[in-house]
Scaffold this motif. Sequence first.
Motif, PDB file in Angstrom:
ATOM      1  N   ASP A 160       0.847  -1.187   0.000  1.00 40.51           N
ATOM      2  CA  ASP A 160       0.000   0.000   0.000  1.00 40.51           C
ATOM      3  C   ASP A 160       0.892   1.249   0.000  1.00 40.51           C
ATOM      4  N   PRO A 161       0.319   2.450  -0.055  1.00 35.51           N
ATOM      5  CA  PRO A 161       1.137   3.671  -0.094  1.00 35.51           C
ATOM      6  C   PRO A 161       2.074   3.843   1.103  1.00 35.51           C
ATOM      7  N   ASP A 162       1.770   3.176   2.217  1.00 35.34           N
ATOM      8  CA  ASP A 162       2.637   3.254   3.392  1.00 35.34           C
ATOM      9  C   ASP A 162       3.756   2.227   3.363  1.00 35.34           C
ATOM     10  N   GLY A 163       3.761   1.379   2.323  1.00 28.48           N
ATOM     11  CA  GLY A 163       4.801   0.362   2.214  1.00 28.48           C
ATOM     12  C   GLY A 163       4.484  -0.951   2.878  1.00 28.48           C
ATOM     13  N   ASP A 164       3.278  -1.120   3.385  1.00 31.66           N
ATOM     14  CA  ASP A 164       2.890  -2.378   4.025  1.00 31.66           C
ATOM     15  C   ASP A 164       2.406  -3.384   2.974  1.00 31.66           C
ATOM     16  N   PRO A 165       2.875  -4.619   3.031  1.00 30.37           N
ATOM     17  CA  PRO A 165       2.462  -5.621   2.038  1.00 30.37           C
ATOM     18  C   PRO A 165       0.960  -5.902   2.103  1.00 30.37           C
ATOM     19  N   VAL A 166       0.326  -5.926   0.932  1.00 32.65           N
ATOM     20  CA  VAL A 166      -1.100  -6.238   0.855  1.00 32.65           C
ATOM     21  C   VAL A 166      -1.375  -7.490   0.026  1.00 32.65           C
ATOM     22  N   GLU A 167      -0.391  -7.903  -0.764  1.00 25.26           N
ATOM     23  CA  GLU A 167      -0.596  -9.085  -1.611  1.00 25.26           C
ATOM     24  C   GLU A 167       0.748  -9.682  -1.998  1.00 25.26           C
ATOM     25  N   ALA A 168       0.845 -10.993  -1.910  1.00 23.95           N
ATOM     26  CA  ALA A 168       2.005 -11.736  -2.402  1.00 23.95           C
ATOM     27  C   ALA A 168       1.505 -12.660  -3.493  1.00 23.95           C
ATOM     28  N   GLY A 169       2.162 -12.641  -4.626  1.00 28.07           N
ATOM     29  CA  GLY A 169       1.654 -13.410  -5.753  1.00 28.07           C
ATOM     30  C   GLY A 169       2.722 -14.236  -6.442  1.00 28.07           C
ATOM     31  N   TRP A 170       2.298 -15.409  -6.898  1.00 27.50           N
ATOM     32  CA  TRP A 170       3.151 -16.280  -7.698  1.00 27.50           C
ATOM     33  C   TRP A 170       2.440 -16.466  -9.040  1.00 27.50           C
ATOM     34  N   GLY A 171       3.078 -16.001 -10.127  1.00 22.27           N
ATOM     35  CA  GLY A 171       2.459 -16.067 -11.444  1.00 22.27           C
ATOM     36  C   GLY A 171       3.135 -17.088 -12.334  1.00 22.27           C
ATOM     37  N   CYS A 172       2.381 -17.636 -13.265  1.00 19.36           N
ATOM     38  CA  CYS A 172       2.877 -18.639 -14.210  1.00 19.36           C
ATOM     39  C   CYS A 172       2.367 -18.236 -15.599  1.00 19.36           C
ATOM     40  N   TYR A 173       3.267 -17.739 -16.457  1.00 17.47           N
ATOM     41  CA  TYR A 173       2.905 -17.220 -17.774  1.00 17.47           C
ATOM     42  C   TYR A 173       3.247 -18.229 -18.864  1.00 17.47           C
TER      43      TYR A 173
END
Length: 248
Positions: free
Chosen positions: A224-237
């Motif tokens: 978020d704008p304060d630098g706190d993690p809101v989402e961790a993602g693992w992508g496969c393209y």
Amino acid sequence: MTDGDAASEPLARGAGVALWRQIFGEIEREIASGRYPPGARMPTEEAFKTRFGVNRHTIRRAMEELEAAGLVRVEQGRGTFVAEDVLDYTLGARTRFTEVIRRQNREPGGRIVRLADVEADAAVASALGLARGKPVVLAERLGLVDGRPVLVGTHYFPAARFPRIAEALAADPSITKALAAGGVPDYRRRTTKVTARMPTPEEAALLGQSRTRPVLATETVNTDPDGDPVEAGWGCYAAGRVQIVVET
């Protein structure tokens, strides 16, 4: 003439142009005309052998040259397919799937494959700045471009901060909208790691590709704008349809 017709297609035999080269030119023109659209499965070697009235070696040489020219791709055990236009997927500080796709005049889409409440393992906990075992919401999402799958994303959200995010994603698969509904109208990408690997059976099935064809794998953390993690993602393209472009 259809691909299954038994009658051979006339070739200029004895004209000084190798038969495989004439076949290469004919199939190249048909791909360009749209007879075989991007992603379409090509007829078998046997079908082309019958169509052109030549031996299998001649057909195989023509197909090898088409592959070398980047016009087709061969998937072991599945067949030969017309090569798709490769999508440039830009990764930057503010990456949004829908925006990236629409900037290229393509139609984005997506659907949620799975939603679940799980406990954070070591990797997820580290990415989100949580203690291991804390509750997180898992969302597996399939990203589409012009109706074709290009991305399988596995996303984790801190459950304490976003208690209703699963409900939001069930109603609309947009992660941006779901985070906004949870009080985060904007977020930034803090880190991205890109590697190559073979897909799992489930990933290959969702992407509609062979298990022997590599994928591009990403690990990301959004804040978020304060630098706190809101989402961790693992992508496969799907590597045959997407190339990663990193903005600097």
